[in-house]
Motif scaffolding. Structure first.
Motif, PDB file in Angstrom:
ATOM      1  N   ARG A 187     -11.153  -6.022   2.553  1.00  0.00           N
ATOM      2  CA  ARG A 187     -10.613  -4.668   2.584  1.00  0.00           C
ATOM      3  C   ARG A 187      -9.312  -4.628   3.375  1.00  0.00           C
ATOM      4  NH1 ARG A 187     -12.441   0.474   1.921  1.00  0.00           N
ATOM      5  NH2 ARG A 187     -14.624  -0.145   1.644  1.00  0.00           N
ATOM      6  N   GLN A 188      -8.340  -3.875   2.868  1.00  0.00           N
ATOM      7  CA  GLN A 188      -7.044  -3.725   3.517  1.00  0.00           C
ATOM      8  C   GLN A 188      -6.973  -2.392   4.259  1.00  0.00           C
ATOM      9  OE1 GLN A 188      -4.651  -6.558   2.949  1.00  0.00           O
ATOM     10  NE2 GLN A 188      -6.776  -7.131   2.568  1.00  0.00           N
ATOM     11  N   SER A 189      -6.153  -2.348   5.293  1.00  0.00           N
ATOM     12  CA  SER A 189      -6.067  -1.150   6.139  1.00  0.00           C
ATOM     13  C   SER A 189      -5.038  -0.160   5.610  1.00  0.00           C
ATOM     14  CB  SER A 189      -5.724  -1.561   7.568  1.00  0.00           C
ATOM     15  OG  SER A 189      -4.487  -2.267   7.602  1.00  0.00           O
ATOM     16  N   VAL A 190      -5.015   0.040   4.305  1.00  0.00           N
ATOM     17  CA  VAL A 190      -4.152   1.043   3.681  1.00  0.00           C
ATOM     18  C   VAL A 190      -5.009   1.828   2.704  1.00  0.00           C
ATOM     19  CG1 VAL A 190      -2.020  -0.297   3.915  1.00  0.00           C
ATOM     20  CG2 VAL A 190      -3.437  -0.587   1.878  1.00  0.00           C
ATOM     21  N   ASP A 191      -4.540   3.000   2.319  1.00  0.00           N
ATOM     22  CA  ASP A 191      -5.362   3.832   1.453  1.00  0.00           C
ATOM     23  C   ASP A 191      -4.916   3.836   0.003  1.00  0.00           C
ATOM     24  OD1 ASP A 191      -3.061   5.292   1.645  1.00  0.00           O
ATOM     25  OD2 ASP A 191      -3.976   7.070   2.543  1.00  0.00           O
ATOM     26  N   ARG A 192      -3.851   3.081  -0.316  1.00  0.00           N
ATOM     27  CA  ARG A 192      -3.430   2.994  -1.709  1.00  0.00           C
ATOM     28  C   ARG A 192      -2.549   1.764  -1.903  1.00  0.00           C
ATOM     29  NH1 ARG A 192       1.478   7.364  -2.754  1.00  0.00           N
ATOM     30  NH2 ARG A 192       2.961   6.432  -1.298  1.00  0.00           N
ATOM     31  N   ILE A 193      -2.503   1.298  -3.142  1.00  0.00           N
ATOM     32  CA  ILE A 193      -1.592   0.220  -3.484  1.00  0.00           C
ATOM     33  C   ILE A 193      -0.216   0.800  -3.792  1.00  0.00           C
ATOM     34  CG2 ILE A 193      -3.407  -1.296  -4.338  1.00  0.00           C
ATOM     35  CD1 ILE A 193      -2.674  -0.446  -7.170  1.00  0.00           C
ATOM     36  N   GLU A 194       0.768  -0.075  -3.850  1.00  0.00           N
ATOM     37  CA  GLU A 194       2.120   0.350  -4.196  1.00  0.00           C
ATOM     38  C   GLU A 194       2.469  -0.167  -5.596  1.00  0.00           C
ATOM     39  OE1 GLU A 194       3.723   2.387  -2.336  1.00  0.00           O
ATOM     40  OE2 GLU A 194       2.389   2.270  -0.591  1.00  0.00           O
ATOM     41  N   GLU A 195       3.645   0.137  -6.062  1.00  0.00           N
ATOM     42  CA  GLU A 195       4.090  -0.316  -7.370  1.00  0.00           C
ATOM     43  C   GLU A 195       5.026  -1.506  -7.202  1.00  0.00           C
ATOM     44  OE1 GLU A 195       6.322   1.319 -11.431  1.00  0.00           O
ATOM     45  OE2 GLU A 195       5.938   2.667  -9.757  1.00  0.00           O
ATOM     46  N   VAL A 196       4.600  -2.660  -7.680  1.00  0.00           N
ATOM     47  CA  VAL A 196       5.437  -3.850  -7.649  1.00  0.00           C
ATOM     48  C   VAL A 196       6.254  -3.875  -8.936  1.00  0.00           C
ATOM     49  CG1 VAL A 196       5.465  -6.364  -7.635  1.00  0.00           C
ATOM     50  CG2 VAL A 196       3.855  -5.127  -6.182  1.00  0.00           C
ATOM     51  N   MET A 197       7.552  -3.775  -8.782  1.00  0.00           N
ATOM     52  CA  MET A 197       8.426  -3.652  -9.946  1.00  0.00           C
ATOM     53  C   MET A 197       8.689  -5.004 -10.607  1.00  0.00           C
ATOM     54  SD  MET A 197       9.044  -0.498 -10.339  1.00  0.00           S
ATOM     55  CE  MET A 197      10.413  -0.576 -11.501  1.00  0.00           C
ATOM     56  N   CYS A 198       8.755  -4.978 -11.917  1.00  0.00           N
ATOM     57  CA  CYS A 198       9.169  -6.134 -12.705  1.00  0.00           C
ATOM     58  C   CYS A 198      10.108  -5.618 -13.779  1.00  0.00           C
ATOM     59  CB  CYS A 198       7.956  -6.813 -13.334  1.00  0.00           C
ATOM     60  SG  CYS A 198       8.355  -8.291 -14.304  1.00  0.00           S
ATOM     61  N   ARG A 199      11.263  -6.283 -13.937  1.00  0.00           N
ATOM     62  CA  ARG A 199      12.276  -5.827 -14.889  1.00  0.00           C
ATOM     63  C   ARG A 199      12.447  -6.875 -15.975  1.00  0.00           C
ATOM     64  NH1 ARG A 199      17.297  -3.420 -12.974  1.00  0.00           N
ATOM     65  NH2 ARG A 199      18.093  -5.537 -13.250  1.00  0.00           N
ATOM     66  N   PRO A 200      12.023  -6.571 -17.195  1.00  0.00           N
ATOM     67  CA  PRO A 200      12.164  -7.561 -18.272  1.00  0.00           C
ATOM     68  C   PRO A 200      13.589  -8.061 -18.436  1.00  0.00           C
ATOM     69  CG  PRO A 200      10.811  -5.715 -18.986  1.00  0.00           C
ATOM     70  CD  PRO A 200      11.381  -5.335 -17.653  1.00  0.00           C
ATOM     71  N   GLU A 201      14.560  -7.201 -18.128  1.00  0.00           N
ATOM     72  CA  GLU A 201      15.947  -7.615 -18.314  1.00  0.00           C
ATOM     73  C   GLU A 201      16.373  -8.705 -17.328  1.00  0.00           C
ATOM     74  OE1 GLU A 201      16.081  -3.566 -16.118  1.00  0.00           O
ATOM     75  OE2 GLU A 201      14.838  -4.616 -17.584  1.00  0.00           O
TER      76      GLU A 201
END
Length: 212
Positions: A187-201
């Motif tokens: 378990r991690q001490s945060v209450d939500r995940i973040e958005e890891v960006m990926c750019r096809p370009e």
């Protein structure tokens, strides 16, 4: 909660995801296809989200939300979600079932273990990454097909520990089923995940360079 596991894989004399066994199960026809591919053909290099069990080995965070009749699994890299019915109901009816990256899931409880049955994959995902090479002769190519069938076992050990294990069948690609080692999430001490960006370009070369 939000959970994270230690990254697993194969290389530099280690094989923490038993990929050596998986590599030995590929059929001659699958091996012939693999020789024509390279690391740049890994779908994640084009920002395609990895399915489980590969998603469990990468060391990225996941978030799980449970409600009556459903479990929702969100992955941080790359952002995608799974909606898993937990009542043991059948898979989606054939007339509405179509192949996807994450597959079609249904689940049931066996004591304290959630057993998830996943079918209807689109055959575009890999089971591991190009950097995963159990031997010096390994190609780093880990194909799957539309015949992929995964049975997952999720077990909450205690308030801060979650175990994951999967059995993989793919009669088009593999001669026998392959079972992953147990993956331990904490378990991690945060209450939500973040958005890891990926750019096809950005292209595969960019992301392969980041992998080293």
């Amino acid at each position: 909660g939000v959970w994270r596991a230690v990254p697993l894989g194969a290389g530099s004399g280690r094989d923490t995801f038993d990929l050596g066994t998986l590599e030995g199960l590929y059929t001659p026809a699958a091996r012939a296809r693999m020789t024509a591919l390279s690391a740049e053909d890994d779908p994640t290099m084009r920002c395609v989200p990895p399915a489980f069990p590969r998603a469990a080995m990468l060391g990225h965070r996941i978030q799980i939300i449970q409600s009556p009749g459903f479990v929702f699994v969100f992955t941080e890299a790359y952002p995608v979600f799974r909606i898993i019915p937990t009542t043991g109901r059948p898979h989606t009816e054939d007339q509405y079932l179509y192949p996807t990256y994450m597959g079609d899931s249904t689940a049931r409880w066996e004591g304290d273990t959630l057993v998830v049955d996943v079918i209807s994959f689109n055959g575009e995902g890999w089971l591991a990454g190009p950097q995963d090479r159990p031997t010096n002769a390994s190609t780093g190519i880990w194909l799957s097909s539309g015949a992929l069938h995964v049975v997952e076992r999720w077990r909450r050990v205690d308030a801060d520990t979650l175990e994951y294990q999967a059995r993989v069948e793919d009669p088009t690609m593999l001669t026998l089923p392959w079972e992953t080692p147990t993956v331990t999430f904490t378990r991690q001490s945060v209450d939500r995940i973040e958005e890891v960006m990926c750019r096809p370009e950005d292209g595969p070369a960019t992301y392969l360079a980041r992998l080293g």
